[in-house]
Design an enzyme around this catalytic site. Structure first.
Site, short mmCIF file in Angstrom:
data_model
loop_
_atom_site.label_atom_id
_atom_site.label_comp_id
_atom_site.label_asym_id
_atom_site.label_seq_id
_atom_site.Cartn_x
_atom_site.Cartn_y
_atom_site.Cartn_z
N PRO A 127 88.72 18.60 12.34
CA PRO A 127 89.19 17.24 12.49
C PRO A 127 88.18 16.37 13.19
O PRO A 127 87.60 16.75 14.20
CB PRO A 127 90.41 17.42 13.41
CG PRO A 127 90.07 18.64 14.21
CD PRO A 127 88.98 19.37 13.55
N GLU A 128 87.99 15.19 12.66
CA GLU A 128 87.25 14.17 13.37
C GLU A 128 88.28 13.15 13.84
O GLU A 128 89.47 13.42 13.80
CB GLU A 128 86.17 13.57 12.44
CG GLU A 128 85.24 14.66 11.89
CD GLU A 128 84.12 14.15 11.02
OE1 GLU A 128 83.65 13.03 11.25
OE2 GLU A 128 83.71 14.87 10.11
N ARG A 163 65.53 5.80 23.29
CA ARG A 163 65.87 7.07 22.64
C ARG A 163 64.97 7.32 21.46
O ARG A 163 64.47 6.39 20.81
CB ARG A 163 67.31 7.04 22.14
CG ARG A 163 68.31 7.53 23.14
CD ARG A 163 69.70 7.52 22.52
NE ARG A 163 69.89 8.56 21.53
CZ ARG A 163 70.74 9.57 21.71
NH1 ARG A 163 71.43 9.68 22.80
NH2 ARG A 163 70.89 10.49 20.76
#
Length: 276
Positions: free
Chosen positions: A2-3, A157
């Site tokens: 599940p997301e 990043r």
DNA sequence: CGTAGACCCTGCGCGC
DNA sequence: TGCGCGCAGGGTCTAC
């Protein structure tokens, strides 16, 4: 398994079946999950009524009377369903919450073959500082997710956009399926460095993440194998997947053959024609 | 500090 | 039919 959409679909389906009902008894059948089930802490939920169902990231939060919260995470293979009181115990059933009240007796059970899931209880007020939640980023469907937020979060990043989208410290709820889908939608190559994403592209990614998650919720989530809501119903967003699991099939946008690559040990599906 | 890879565990489908 | 392999929707920890 599940997301975010699947957990939200689960929350919505369980809400009418749990709200106002009392947990009569908590039965720990097999304590071995990602973290061992705590019989005493879970047992303290007995005798209390369910007052609210919430979701944070991929965690389902079930508030009960007395300022306690039952927290469930489904990991990869967890299934949380309400079944009749007398339903036989299923293989890999780890914990059962026996229910009383409106609708008669029943049981909320967590089945999880791969045991990556979690079930634990906390005082409601301690959720925010608990180690499972303290470092989570923003919810993708709320107001905070803007192209500016993405750009700001990406400052300094390196690394590919896919890892960025799946980093729960940035934004929660985007897992392996919806990361591929959002990048396809936004026409961004999964290996694109976050340092080389323009503001216009951040905007497309932001819109794509929200659009894909929102549509998946509307369609009951994605059932590839075994996802069901709290009543055992499968979702049907899998028929709308444009990229995930479709290696070798033609891209719906440009016709090129979709490809699979591996990032961080996990498959990414993309179109080499229209994702740049 | 950030990032990449290993790891946790069972089950399924595939090729041989 | 049986076996080994690769793969699976999550998250965390370690090594660089």
């Amino acid at each position: 398994m599940p997301e975010l959409p699947e957990v939200e679909v689960l929350r919505r389906s369980l809400e009418p079946r749990l709200l106002g009902r009392r947990i009569e008894r908590v039965q720990v059948l097999s304590p071995a999950l990602r973290e061992p089930l705590d019989r005493r802490a879970l047992g303290r939920l007995a005798g209390r009524r369910v007052t609210r169902l919430r979701r944070r990231a991929k965690y389902l939060l079930i508030d009960v009377e007395g300022d306690s919260t039952l927290i469930i995470h489904l990991g990869m293979s967890g299934r949380l369903t309400v079944v009749p009181h007398a339903a036989p115990v299923e293989r890999h059933e780890h914990v059962a919450f026996h229910l009383a009240g409106r609708g008669g007796k029943g049981r909320l059970r967590l089945v999880d073959p791969r045991r990556f899931g979690l079930a634990f209880a906390l005082p409601t007020g301690r959720l925010a500082t608990d180690r499972h939640f303290a470092h989570l980023g923003i919810e993708p469907l709320g107001d905070e997710l803007t192209s500016r937020y993405f750009k700001q979060a990406a400052r300094g990043r390196r690394g590919p956009i896919k890892s960025f989208l799946m980093d729960a410290k940035i934004v929660v709820g985007v897992g392996n399926i919806y990361a591929s889908e959002a990048m396809w939608q936004a026409r961004v190559h999964p290996r694109r460095s976050v340092a080389r994403v323009s503001m216009a592209t951040w905007q497309r990614l932001r819109d794509a993440v929200r659009g894909v998650l929102g549509q998946a919720i509307e369609q009951g989530g994605t059932t590839l194998n075994d996802f069901t809501d709290g009543e055992g119903n499968a979702g049907y967003f899998q028929v709308s997947l444009a990229a995930y699991g479709r290696e070798g099939e033609p891209c719906a946008r440009c016709g090129r053959s979709l490809r699979r690559l591996v990032q961080g040990g996990r498959s990414t599906y993309y179109c080499p024609g229209c994702q740049r």
